[in-house]
Design an enzyme around this catalytic site. Structure first.
Site, mmCIF file in Angstrom:
data_model
loop_
_atom_site.group_PDB
_atom_site.id
_atom_site.type_symbol
_atom_site.label_atom_id
_atom_site.label_comp_id
_atom_site.label_asym_id
_atom_site.label_seq_id
_atom_site.Cartn_x
_atom_site.Cartn_y
_atom_site.Cartn_z
ATOM 1 N N SER A 119 0.444 -0.952 -0.058
ATOM 2 C CA SER A 119 -0.622 -0.199 0.123
ATOM 3 C C SER A 119 0.840 1.050 -0.237
ATOM 4 O O SER A 119 1.808 1.375 -1.226
ATOM 5 C CB SER A 119 -0.862 -0.416 1.203
ATOM 6 N N ASP A 174 -9.860 -5.116 -3.671
ATOM 7 C CA ASP A 174 -9.879 -4.141 -3.450
ATOM 8 C C ASP A 174 -10.693 -2.818 -2.608
ATOM 9 O O ASP A 174 -10.640 -3.202 -3.858
ATOM 10 C CB ASP A 174 -8.328 -3.360 -3.352
ATOM 11 N N HIS A 208 -7.458 -5.547 0.868
ATOM 12 C CA HIS A 208 -6.748 -4.815 1.304
ATOM 13 C C HIS A 208 -6.017 -5.691 1.823
ATOM 14 O O HIS A 208 -6.052 -5.518 2.798
ATOM 15 C CB HIS A 208 -6.957 -3.056 1.472
#
Length: 230
Positions: A119, A174, A208
């Protein structure tokens, strides 16, 4: 802990089982620490590789109503046209370059170092690899995007990492960083570096987060680009 609140604790490290001849520096996501990723990497470790998972400094994050949390740089928004913390991203990249330099001083050449992250950490690892003068072995970019993409000139980069191997991975469900960001990033990367060396993998149903399948792909990439030298 001494120093100001910008000084983060020492990285979580998974030492090599024998002499370290290669290293993976892996940067966690927003609000996290290096500990979880050091445990994940310990599960796929190779005996000659040292794994370094630094902790981001704690700072107020605009996206989260200015609440303070571990963050490599400020995040103002998560849409492609959101304003970006240019100064913070560049400052964070310098910190990562300093970590790479430290390993070079420890005797591991930079071309035996893979930079990776998840991320926000993946975004920072991509940006650092594309702007550093240190030749790296590869980049692992999980569930992320390329920051400051408009700051890069059109066409191939001229730096030492123009042929770098990149493994980019993304969950197709995600909700935070949509998989579309991942595919747009891959398309941009393929215009900047040797497209033959850019791999994009998506994982069905993954949000995610990470998964066992993804970690196996990460292991395969590390094994391929950081083989034992002895």
């Amino acid at each position: 802990m001494c120093g100001n609140n910008m000084s983060a604790p020492l990285p979580a490290i998974v030492p090599a089982a024998r002499k370290a001849t290669a290293a993976v520096i892996f940067l966690h996501g927003l609000g996290d620490t290096g500990h979880g990723w050091s445990e994940a990497l310990a599960g796929i470790k190779s005996p000659h590789v040292k794994y370094i998972c630094p902790h981001a400094p704690v700072m107020p994050v605009s996206l989260n109503m200015n609440m303070s949390m571990p963050s490599w740089f400020d995040i103002i928004g998560l849409s492609p046209d959101s304003q970006e913390d240019e100064a913070g991203i560049k400052q964070a990249a310098e910190k990562v370059k300093a970590l790479i330099d430290q390993e070079v001083k420890n005797g591991i050449p930079s071309n035996r170092i893979i930079l990776g992250g998840f991320s926000q950490g993946g975004a920072l690892s991509l940006y650092t690899a594309l702007t550093t003068h240190q030749k790296l072995a590869g980049v692992i970019a999980l569930s992320c995007w390329l920051p400051l993409r408009a700051s890069f000139p059109q066409g191939p980069i001229s730096g030492v990492n123009k042929d770098i191997a990149v493994l980019q991975c993304h969950g197709d469900c995600d909700p935070l960083v949509p998989v579309m960001f991942g595919s747009l990033t891959v398309e941009k990367l393929k215009t900047m570096i040797n497209p033959a060396n850019v791999t994009f993998k998506t994982y069905s149903g993954m949000m995610h987060s990470s998964s066992l399948e993804e970690m196996m792909d990460v292991k395969q990439f590390i094994d391929k680009h950081l083989p034992p030298v002895d």
